[in-house]
Scaffold this motif. Structure first.
Motif, PDB file in Angstrom:
ATOM      1  N   ASP A 113      50.859  47.758  25.115  1.00 18.12           N
ATOM      2  CA  ASP A 113      52.325  47.780  25.135  1.00 18.12           C
ATOM      3  C   ASP A 113      52.949  46.569  25.814  1.00 18.12           C
ATOM      4  N   SER A 114      52.145  45.786  26.536  1.00 18.92           N
ATOM      5  CA  SER A 114      52.653  44.566  27.164  1.00 18.92           C
ATOM      6  C   SER A 114      51.745  43.398  26.806  1.00 18.92           C
ATOM      7  N   LEU A 115      52.327  42.214  26.716  1.00 16.20           N
ATOM      8  CA  LEU A 115      51.585  41.035  26.272  1.00 16.20           C
ATOM      9  C   LEU A 115      50.588  40.574  27.327  1.00 16.20           C
ATOM     10  N   PRO A 116      49.431  40.072  26.916  1.00 20.44           N
ATOM     11  CA  PRO A 116      48.510  39.451  27.879  1.00 20.44           C
ATOM     12  C   PRO A 116      49.015  38.054  28.220  1.00 20.44           C
ATOM     13  N   SER A 117      49.392  37.827  29.478  1.00 25.73           N
ATOM     14  CA  SER A 117      49.982  36.539  29.854  1.00 25.73           C
ATOM     15  C   SER A 117      48.939  35.457  30.113  1.00 25.73           C
ATOM     16  N   LEU A 118      47.876  35.827  30.798  1.00 26.74           N
ATOM     17  CA  LEU A 118      46.787  34.885  31.048  1.00 26.74           C
ATOM     18  C   LEU A 118      45.559  35.655  31.510  1.00 26.74           C
ATOM     19  N   HIS A 119      44.387  35.025  31.370  1.00 25.52           N
ATOM     20  CA  HIS A 119      43.133  35.542  31.926  1.00 25.52           C
ATOM     21  C   HIS A 119      42.818  34.738  33.191  1.00 25.52           C
ATOM     22  N   TYR A 120      42.139  35.376  34.146  1.00 20.07           N
ATOM     23  CA  TYR A 120      41.752  34.632  35.343  1.00 20.07           C
ATOM     24  C   TYR A 120      40.554  35.275  36.024  1.00 20.07           C
ATOM     25  N   VAL A 121      39.870  34.451  36.831  1.00 19.48           N
ATOM     26  CA  VAL A 121      38.797  34.932  37.699  1.00 19.48           C
ATOM     27  C   VAL A 121      39.017  34.349  39.081  1.00 19.48           C
ATOM     28  N   LEU A 122      38.613  35.087  40.095  1.00 22.50           N
ATOM     29  CA  LEU A 122      38.701  34.636  41.485  1.00 22.50           C
ATOM     30  C   LEU A 122      37.317  34.252  41.977  1.00 22.50           C
ATOM     31  N   ARG A 123      37.238  33.076  42.620  1.00 21.14           N
ATOM     32  CA  ARG A 123      35.992  32.588  43.191  1.00 21.14           C
ATOM     33  C   ARG A 123      36.290  32.053  44.583  1.00 21.14           C
ATOM     34  N   GLN A 124      36.105  32.869  45.568  1.00 21.89           N
ATOM     35  CA  GLN A 124      36.380  32.523  46.968  1.00 21.89           C
ATOM     36  C   GLN A 124      37.815  32.020  47.111  1.00 21.89           C
ATOM     37  N   ASP A 125      37.981  30.711  47.395  1.00 20.39           N
ATOM     38  CA  ASP A 125      39.337  30.195  47.628  1.00 20.39           C
ATOM     39  C   ASP A 125      39.929  29.558  46.370  1.00 20.39           C
ATOM     40  N   SER A 126      39.342  29.848  45.198  1.00 18.65           N
ATOM     41  CA  SER A 126      39.810  29.238  43.945  1.00 18.65           C
ATOM     42  C   SER A 126      40.192  30.310  42.931  1.00 18.65           C
ATOM     43  N   LEU A 127      41.205  29.988  42.117  1.00 20.45           N
ATOM     44  CA  LEU A 127      41.604  30.844  41.000  1.00 20.45           C
ATOM     45  C   LEU A 127      41.532  30.022  39.728  1.00 20.45           C
ATOM     46  N   LEU A 128      40.662  30.440  38.829  1.00 22.99           N
ATOM     47  CA  LEU A 128      40.507  29.773  37.544  1.00 22.99           C
ATOM     48  C   LEU A 128      41.248  30.596  36.491  1.00 22.99           C
ATOM     49  N   PHE A 129      42.179  29.965  35.766  1.00 24.61           N
ATOM     50  CA  PHE A 129      42.941  30.708  34.767  1.00 24.61           C
ATOM     51  C   PHE A 129      42.945  29.959  33.442  1.00 24.61           C
ATOM     52  N   TRP A 130      43.186  30.699  32.371  1.00 26.47           N
ATOM     53  CA  TRP A 130      43.255  30.104  31.042  1.00 26.47           C
ATOM     54  C   TRP A 130      44.163  30.939  30.151  1.00 26.47           C
ATOM     55  N   GLY A 131      44.479  30.381  28.988  1.00 22.73           N
ATOM     56  CA  GLY A 131      45.522  30.957  28.159  1.00 22.73           C
ATOM     57  C   GLY A 131      45.067  32.067  27.233  1.00 22.73           C
ATOM     58  N   THR A 132      46.017  32.910  26.894  1.00 22.72           N
ATOM     59  CA  THR A 132      45.825  33.999  25.930  1.00 22.72           C
ATOM     60  C   THR A 132      46.689  33.786  24.684  1.00 22.72           C
ATOM     61  N   GLY A 133      47.458  32.702  24.662  1.00 25.72           N
ATOM     62  CA  GLY A 133      48.393  32.472  23.570  1.00 25.72           C
ATOM     63  C   GLY A 133      49.785  33.012  23.832  1.00 25.72           C
ATOM     64  N   ASP A 134      50.023  33.646  24.980  1.00 26.15           N
ATOM     65  CA  ASP A 134      51.345  34.211  25.284  1.00 26.15           C
ATOM     66  C   ASP A 134      52.408  33.105  25.233  1.00 26.15           C
ATOM     67  N   PRO A 135      53.430  33.253  24.362  1.00 21.61           N
ATOM     68  CA  PRO A 135      54.422  32.183  24.194  1.00 21.61           C
ATOM     69  C   PRO A 135      55.637  32.281  25.114  1.00 21.61           C
ATOM     70  N   THR A 136      55.681  33.276  25.994  1.00 20.53           N
ATOM     71  CA  THR A 136      56.939  33.583  26.678  1.00 20.53           C
ATOM     72  C   THR A 136      57.167  32.794  27.968  1.00 20.53           C
ATOM     73  N   LEU A 137      56.158  32.089  28.486  1.00 26.96           N
ATOM     74  CA  LEU A 137      56.331  31.357  29.738  1.00 26.96           C
ATOM     75  C   LEU A 137      57.373  30.254  29.567  1.00 26.96           C
TER      76      LEU A 137
END
Length: 451
Positions: A98-122
């Motif tokens: 019911d809600s769009l996937p805005s982004l995917h991410y993983v947490l690694r200690q003091d780092s956040l790695l993120f990438w796109g899902t195609g969400d066009p609303t940003l």
């Protein structure tokens, strides 16, 4: 006794011979009734001076019973244009929550790695969502962006020289600003206001003699982000796509977030827990996409569907294959489906297949919600100036227009209360689209009055 039996047998045979023609006539009458079509509607279409010289396909079906009440060339393939967005909608209904996937991410200690899902609303100008922006602004970790394999910037069969126009932005895994630059000009000012401001240094007044055959307000260089503005004595607003790249995305994000973002490769580890940030409600995107026929939202919708099939790649073709294999096998004729928006002339669909899709949608989505997404005659979207009635809408649909092609599919409520699903397709016409549109309105108004 033997003579009596012979006479009786002869009499019965004679009676059966006499009855046979009547029985045959009854069968023919039943068969004719089952294939009957309204003669008046056939005449309205076949004798129309406007519709006579191009390819026309029509299918009308009673939504309540599934009965086909009229068809003409309904099994022939047509270029559907933006009516293909109904297929993208159907994919979203089956592959997205019911809600769009805005982004995917993983947490690694003091780092956040993120990438796109195609969400066009940003930072989009019409359906904006600040969820991902707020999320990235407030994270305490260092930010790393990973580019993932994605569908090409342009779809197969798109017109290359439409790159300059608002209706053909490039596709991408992590869009910002709708992949367009907006210009707001006031009379007497040499240069317009620009959003995002990042592009202001890349804008200049067009030099004398710079070609402008289409009377554009702004012309972008074909392969780079340099924008020429043509002087005008009037106020105007324009929207022009920009060329996308990972480096430009990082510049725009850093300029907006005011914090560093570093590029990184996406190599998921066994211990990584992939999380998804949820954003805007899907209805907001469906409504905008269908009412005004937004090509960019439709293309990105397929990419978001792809993100539900894979964490590390975005392939619209994979979505199309999955939908045809799992959800669209019962359609009368297999569509040739190549993109999400209908910009490509490689798309091919029959009128009866579009009606079958409309019936599926009506069965799976509550009618008030479904009709709210669509353009409505005399009320909203691409139909707001046609099919008017002060009592309220009687036609809800999706238009599809390319040069020499104009189509309309949707739902029509007759004055008798009957709800019909219809497709009315016009291909290879040389008349003005406005002329075709008026003739379609005349015919469909007769359908409303007489069925």
């Amino acid at each position: 006794m033997l003579v009596f039996r012979v006479l009786l047998s002869a009499m019965l045979g004679l009676l059966s011979l006499l009855a046979a023609p009547a029985f045959a006539q009854k069968k023919v009458a039943v068969a004719a009734a089952s294939t009957a079509r309204p003669v008046w509607l056939d005449q309205q279409i076949r004798e129309s001076a406007v519709l006579r010289q191009h390819n026309v396909g029509v299918c009308l079906t009673d939504v309540a019973t599934g009965e086909v009440v009229y068809e003409m060339n309904s099994d022939r393939y047509f270029t559907p244009a933006s009516t293909m967005k109904l297929f993208s909608l159907y994919a979203g209904l089956h592959m997205l929550p019911d809600s769009l996937p805005s982004l995917h991410y993983v947490l690694r200690q003091d780092s956040l790695l993120f990438w796109g899902t195609g969400d066009p609303t940003l930072l989009h100008g019409d359906v904006p969502s600040s969820r991902a922006l707020t999320f990235l602004q407030n994270r305490p970790e260092k930010l790393f962006y990973a580019a993932v394999p994605c569908a090409p910037a342009y779809g197969p069969g798109w017109t290359w020289d439409d790159y300059n126009y608002y209706f053909q932005p490039e596709r991408g895994a992590f869009p910002v600003y709708g992949h367009t630059v907006r210009f707001y000009a006031k009379a007497g000012q040499p240069l317009p206001r620009v959003y995002p401001r990042f592009f202001r240094p890349l804008m200049a007044v067009a030099p004398i003699g710079y070609p402008n055959m289409a009377d554009d307000h702004v012309r972008r260089e074909t392969l780079e982000n340099r924008f020429c503005v043509f002087p005008s004595s009037k106020n105007w607003v324009d929207e022009t796509p920009f060329r996308t790249s990972t480096s430009l995305l990082l510049q725009l994000l850093q300029d907006t977030l005011r914090r560093p973002i570093l590029p990184a490769a996406l190599r998921l580890r066994p211990q990584d827990s992939v999380r998804t940030l949820r954003g805007l409600a899907v209805d907001s995107l469906y409504r905008r996409m269908l009412r005004v026929s937004d090509n960019f939202l439709a293309e990105q919708l397929l990419l978001m569907c792809a993100s539900s099939l894979s964490n590390d790649s975005l392939s619209s073709q994979r979505v199309i294959r999955a939908m045809q294999a799992n959800y669209l096998r019962t359609l009368p004729d297999k569509p040739q489906w190549v993109d999400g928006s209908g910009l490509s002339r490689l798309n091919l669909v029959t009128p009866r297949t579009l009606v079958a899709l409309l019936l599926k949608l009506h069965q799976e989505v509550p009618e008030p919600r479904l009709f709210d997404w669509l353009a409505a005659g005399g009320r909203q979207g691409t139909l707001r100036r046609v099919y008017r009635d002060p009592q309220g809408p009687w036609l809800w649909g999706k238009t599809g227009t390319l040069t020499n092609n104009h189509n309309l599919v949707g739902y029509l409520r007759t004055k008798s209360g009957r709800l019909l699903a219809f497709s009315f397709m016009n291909n290879n016409h040389i008349a003005e689209t406005s002329t075709i549109r008026k003739e379609m309105e005349r015919v469909l108004t007769q359908v409303r009055e007489r069925m």
